[in-house]
Motif scaffolding. Sequence first.
Motif, PDB file in Angstrom:
ATOM      1  N   PRO A   1       6.351   9.985  -5.593  1.00 14.20           N
ATOM      2  CA  PRO A   1       6.654  10.297  -6.997  1.00 14.20           C
ATOM      3  C   PRO A   1       5.473  10.074  -7.942  1.00 14.20           C
ATOM      4  CG  PRO A   1       7.792   8.300  -6.268  1.00 14.20           C
ATOM      5  CD  PRO A   1       7.247   8.954  -5.055  1.00 14.20           C
ATOM      6  N   ALA A   2       4.656   9.071  -7.702  1.00 14.66           N
ATOM      7  CA  ALA A   2       3.509   8.824  -8.583  1.00 14.66           C
ATOM      8  C   ALA A   2       2.488   9.948  -8.465  1.00 14.66           C
ATOM      9  CB  ALA A   2       2.866   7.477  -8.256  1.00 14.66           C
TER      10      ALA A   2
ATOM     11  N   ALA B   1       0.798   6.966 -13.641  1.00 11.45           N
ATOM     12  CA  ALA B   1       1.068   7.509 -12.309  1.00 11.45           C
ATOM     13  C   ALA B   1      -0.097   7.213 -11.366  1.00 11.45           C
ATOM     14  CB  ALA B   1       1.313   9.011 -12.404  1.00 11.45           C
ATOM     15  N   LEU B   2      -1.326   7.378 -11.844  1.00 10.03           N
ATOM     16  CA  LEU B   2      -2.502   7.072 -11.012  1.00 10.03           C
ATOM     17  C   LEU B   2      -2.581   5.581 -10.711  1.00 10.03           C
ATOM     18  CD1 LEU B   2      -5.054   9.427 -12.782  1.00 10.03           C
ATOM     19  CD2 LEU B   2      -4.210   9.678 -10.435  1.00 10.03           C
ATOM     20  N   ARG B   3      -2.212   4.749 -11.673  1.00  9.31           N
ATOM     21  CA  ARG B   3      -2.170   3.295 -11.437  1.00  9.31           C
ATOM     22  C   ARG B   3      -1.241   2.974 -10.275  1.00  9.31           C
ATOM     23  NH1 ARG B   3       1.538  -0.487 -13.236  1.00  9.31           N
ATOM     24  NH2 ARG B   3       2.510   0.994 -14.665  1.00  9.31           N
ATOM     25  N   LEU B   4      -0.118   3.682 -10.228  1.00  2.46           N
ATOM     26  CA  LEU B   4       0.876   3.429  -9.185  1.00  2.46           C
ATOM     27  C   LEU B   4       0.520   4.089  -7.858  1.00  2.46           C
ATOM     28  CD1 LEU B   4       3.968   3.925 -11.494  1.00  2.46           C
ATOM     29  CD2 LEU B   4       3.264   1.763 -10.442  1.00  2.46           C
TER      30      LEU B   4
ATOM     31  N   PRO C   1       0.835  -1.211   0.000  1.00  3.11           N
ATOM     32  CA  PRO C   1       0.000   0.000   0.000  1.00  3.11           C
ATOM     33  C   PRO C   1       0.869   1.260   0.000  1.00  3.11           C
ATOM     34  CG  PRO C   1      -0.663  -1.544   1.740  1.00  3.11           C
ATOM     35  CD  PRO C   1       0.644  -2.024   1.208  1.00  3.11           C
ATOM     36  N   PRO C   2       0.475   2.299  -0.748  1.00  3.59           N
ATOM     37  CA  PRO C   2       1.234   3.566  -0.707  1.00  3.59           C
ATOM     38  C   PRO C   2       1.273   4.108   0.716  1.00  3.59           C
ATOM     39  CG  PRO C   2      -0.363   3.566  -2.519  1.00  3.59           C
ATOM     40  CD  PRO C   2      -0.668   2.362  -1.673  1.00  3.59           C
ATOM     41  N   LEU C   3       2.439   4.569   1.135  1.00  4.89           N
ATOM     42  CA  LEU C   3       2.599   5.045   2.508  1.00  4.89           C
ATOM     43  C   LEU C   3       2.081   6.465   2.695  1.00  4.89           C
ATOM     44  CD1 LEU C   3       6.165   3.643   3.311  1.00  4.89           C
ATOM     45  CD2 LEU C   3       3.935   2.669   3.903  1.00  4.89           C
TER      46      LEU C   3
END
Length: 475
Positions: A100-101, A145-148, A93-95
């Motif tokens: 960067p994304a 970027a949104l996918r990431l 999960p993104p912290l």
Amino acid sequence: MDLPAVRKRVSDLLDAGDLGGAFACVEPHRAELTRSRELAFLWMDLLSIARGRPTALEEARAVLERWPDDPTLVLTANAALIGLAEQRPLDEPPLHDHGPAHLAAAAAERCLAALADRPAPASGEAPLAERREVGGFLWGQRANALRLCGPREDEAAQRAFERAVDIDPDNAGWWFDLGLLHKWRGRFKRGYDCNLKALARLDEADPRWRAAQWNLAICATAIGDGDVAGGVWKRLGMPAALTEASGMPLVEGLPPMQVRVLSRGTGRGLGSAVPDAATVFEVVWVAPLSPCHGVVQSPTFRDAPIDYGDVVLWDGAPVHVTETSDGPVPCFALLEILRRGDERRFSFVALQTDAGDVAGLEETLPEGTRVFVHRERVERGCPTCASGAGGPHVHAPEAPPPEARVAYGKVIVPAAADLRTFRVHFERTSRKGGHVVMALPELYEALGETRRAGQEHRAWRGIEKTALRKGLVAG
């Protein structure tokens, strides 16, 4: 600054494979990064190659803030940011929401808005925002970027991909990347279709061809299309054969590997270094049936969506590699549960006199039963005393209580085994000679014996209280 000379020196160093030297050429001119567009472009181009540079995020942000509506610089900086974001495995999960994304997605959106406000070219050419090499790539970068950024941005990522392929429908990369999005969100049929579109636009010399074939096989396996999955593995040089029972491909000779899955604590078990409410990765062993699916061969000990015997699907790129005495073992991210195992899995806590006593029970239990021990903790104490279930007994006054160990784990019982017969064997062997006292409440719950299950839960707490009292685990 003699920029042409710097550019020539950087080019020569990159040709020689000296990326560090290339950065050393531009480092003395850092103060000019936001004053010279040409230097900024060179710097961002280097960042897109050097994905591990610690200052990359700071440098890309500075360039994007200075030239927010310059498509060339935005595209180059975003390429670096997306490459940086791709280093985080997608099962993590993104912290935070300023990585960067997120920066790349916002930069593409801002640049597209600025381009849309510009007047249409007088020559009748398409506006920049509608051109494949500008608007198409900005939408594609925003989509990736949104996918990431994670599942929260899923709808926005899909809309961005739709705009990218509307502008540039022949771009294999956008179809491939959209297939990645669908694969990671569990939309395997749509991922399957996107990979077919990507492959129709690629030839075998393109490095993405093999990756698209691999993702096609993953999606085909997920939707049960064994013919396509098996065909892909054969095209990639693997000896795949369809099994008669399932119609899915079997590639023999693949070594054991690992899959990781997010899990939480069960509310049982004490002394873990990880808080019970924390979400962490748990790693299990799998026996591969093909390069992307197989059978889980070790149980999960925390609360996880998979367990021993499940048939699972995993991604094609390893998230890490573990070095073992038998060689490197890759670990992959879990994508999907294809079929639940029909084995019965019963968690236990036990006290054993010597290390290995619990694992040794496997030899005395009915054929096919597996006993997995999660961890052991040394303590001094008598197993019979700790369980409270042994009745009056005497220790020799000259001898200290025997050493025991606290062990947690799971007993795996084959689906075909009769549980009442298993219970007889378990009760006879788990207390043989007083070497092991085990609480197995889930066995009695499965048998519908509520009263006995309650006794087993109390025995579980008794074993753990003993461990706590003796300072063996954190309370």
